[in-house]
Design a protein around this motif. Sequence first.
Motif, PDB file in Angstrom:
ATOM      1  N   ASP A   9       0.824  -1.209   0.000  1.00 36.17           N
ATOM      2  CA  ASP A   9       0.000   0.000   0.000  1.00 36.17           C
ATOM      3  C   ASP A   9       0.859   1.260   0.000  1.00 36.17           C
ATOM      4  OD1 ASP A   9      -2.761  -0.873   0.034  1.00 36.17           O
ATOM      5  OD2 ASP A   9      -2.259  -1.820   1.941  1.00 36.17           O
ATOM      6  N   ASP A  58       0.905   3.947  -2.975  1.00 31.01           N
ATOM      7  CA  ASP A  58       0.639   5.350  -2.695  1.00 31.01           C
ATOM      8  C   ASP A  58       1.726   6.244  -3.268  1.00 31.01           C
ATOM      9  OD1 ASP A  58      -1.068   7.217  -1.433  1.00 31.01           O
ATOM     10  OD2 ASP A  58       0.509   7.531   0.074  1.00 31.01           O
ATOM     11  N   GLU A 100     -12.874   1.201   3.418  1.00 32.94           N
ATOM     12  CA  GLU A 100     -12.069   2.331   2.938  1.00 32.94           C
ATOM     13  C   GLU A 100     -10.813   1.833   2.236  1.00 32.94           C
ATOM     14  OE1 GLU A 100     -11.250   5.218   6.045  1.00 32.94           O
ATOM     15  OE2 GLU A 100     -13.413   5.247   6.455  1.00 32.94           O
ATOM     16  N   THR A 153      -9.676   2.380  -1.655  1.00 33.19           N
ATOM     17  CA  THR A 153      -8.361   2.924  -2.027  1.00 33.19           C
ATOM     18  C   THR A 153      -7.636   1.970  -2.955  1.00 33.19           C
ATOM     19  OG1 THR A 153      -8.327   3.579   0.275  1.00 33.19           O
ATOM     20  CG2 THR A 153      -6.389   4.116  -1.029  1.00 33.19           C
ATOM     21  N   ARG A 154      -7.644   0.705  -2.566  1.00 31.47           N
ATOM     22  CA  ARG A 154      -6.906  -0.278  -3.359  1.00 31.47           C
ATOM     23  C   ARG A 154      -7.518  -0.437  -4.747  1.00 31.47           C
ATOM     24  NH1 ARG A 154      -5.655  -4.959   1.140  1.00 31.47           N
ATOM     25  NH2 ARG A 154      -3.809  -3.958   2.011  1.00 31.47           N
TER      26      ARG A 154
END
Lengths: 218, 196
Positions: free
Chosen positions: A60, A64, A171, A175-176
């Motif tokens: 992650d 990001d 959430e 995002t992923r």
Amino acid sequence: MMVKKRTAKILALRYKIMAAILIMLAGGLVLLPKYEKSEGIPAEQLLSNIISLERYVSSDQISDKLINQDPSFILIDVRDEDSYTKYTLPNAINIPLKNLLDETFESFLNQDQFDVVFFSNDNFYADQAWAICNRLEYKNLHVLKGGINKWFATIINPQEPDENMPSEAFELYTTRKAASMFYGVVYPDQVTSNTPIKITPKQIITVKKKKKTAEGGC
Amino acid sequence: MGPLIPDGTIPMEWDSIIAILIGIVFGFILEASGFSSSRKLAGVFYGYDFAVLKVFFTAAAVSVIGIYYMDYLGYLDITQLYVHPTYIWAAIIGGVIMGIGFVAGGFCPGTSLCAVAIGKLDAWVYVIGIMIGVFLFSELYTFIEPIYNGYFLGNITLIDSFDWNPYWFIFIFAIIAIVAFVASDFIRKRVKKVFY
């Protein structure tokens, strides 16, 4: 009287004695049995690096950084060339583990401007590359936790959370999912033009810094 | 164990304080051994006093032997010591200028400050000369820069560039030092005595 004379006799020879001591000490260096010194960092230091929390980065975190085009790190794929050409992370540089010590790759690894993130299919080869570079006292080394397998499981193909899971899980999933779309995954509920992002691998130019230290002189 | 500062045994912040203390002791010993006299220093070029040669040769030989023994016994890591970078042409040209200044003025930069401290007028002139030199260097820096920053060979030592065995080199260096001392004494006895 006798004693004084004797000391005077010895003192007359003082420069010769000192010269002899100097030569003997220097000769001693030549005659000393030589032994191979262990190079690299001591075992305690290596252990503390191994158990350091900074060692692993999660998929992650990397995702990001990639999306935000963070220029502070380089991804290094330590698998062989075939696997690299089939699939790799965006912007990654291929340094197969067996070529890790090649001189051409040294400028990527031995520098202190970027964070180096190793990855392979799982942690295994990346960890080995990490340990070797650690021994060479290179700086800012990290390993992508779980490697490409984890990357697929979390970013490219994220697991849809169950209804009774906490909201954080949802959430994280959103995002992923968004991240995976960034990397070109198309979902049935999305209509996107699938143009994979092409980012050219960055070239590292290491600038030799002049050390600022006190200069000698007489 | 050592070196103490790069290893972090002594924090970097102490650098300046330690430098000042070493500087005071260094200056005191320079003065005490007569190195604040330009006649004594210039003596090495005219053959009536070889104190300079003896002091610097002894210092180099003793310290290199000490450092290698400490490295052998594991008290000091030679690879961590700071090696001054070599800019070959800058070093040669700078060496020639420094040599001419040494013969002409009778001081090297360090000893001139020592002599200033005890009130020698010729040292004052010498230091003003240094200041003028520094000023000229700064003004002409754009022209000099290619030489100043060029011909960079890295932080090399004789051991690196000629692939010598350090232990044999030190042994031969010590013998050369002793031979130089004997030879300089021989010359000094032949040369007319100068009183200063």
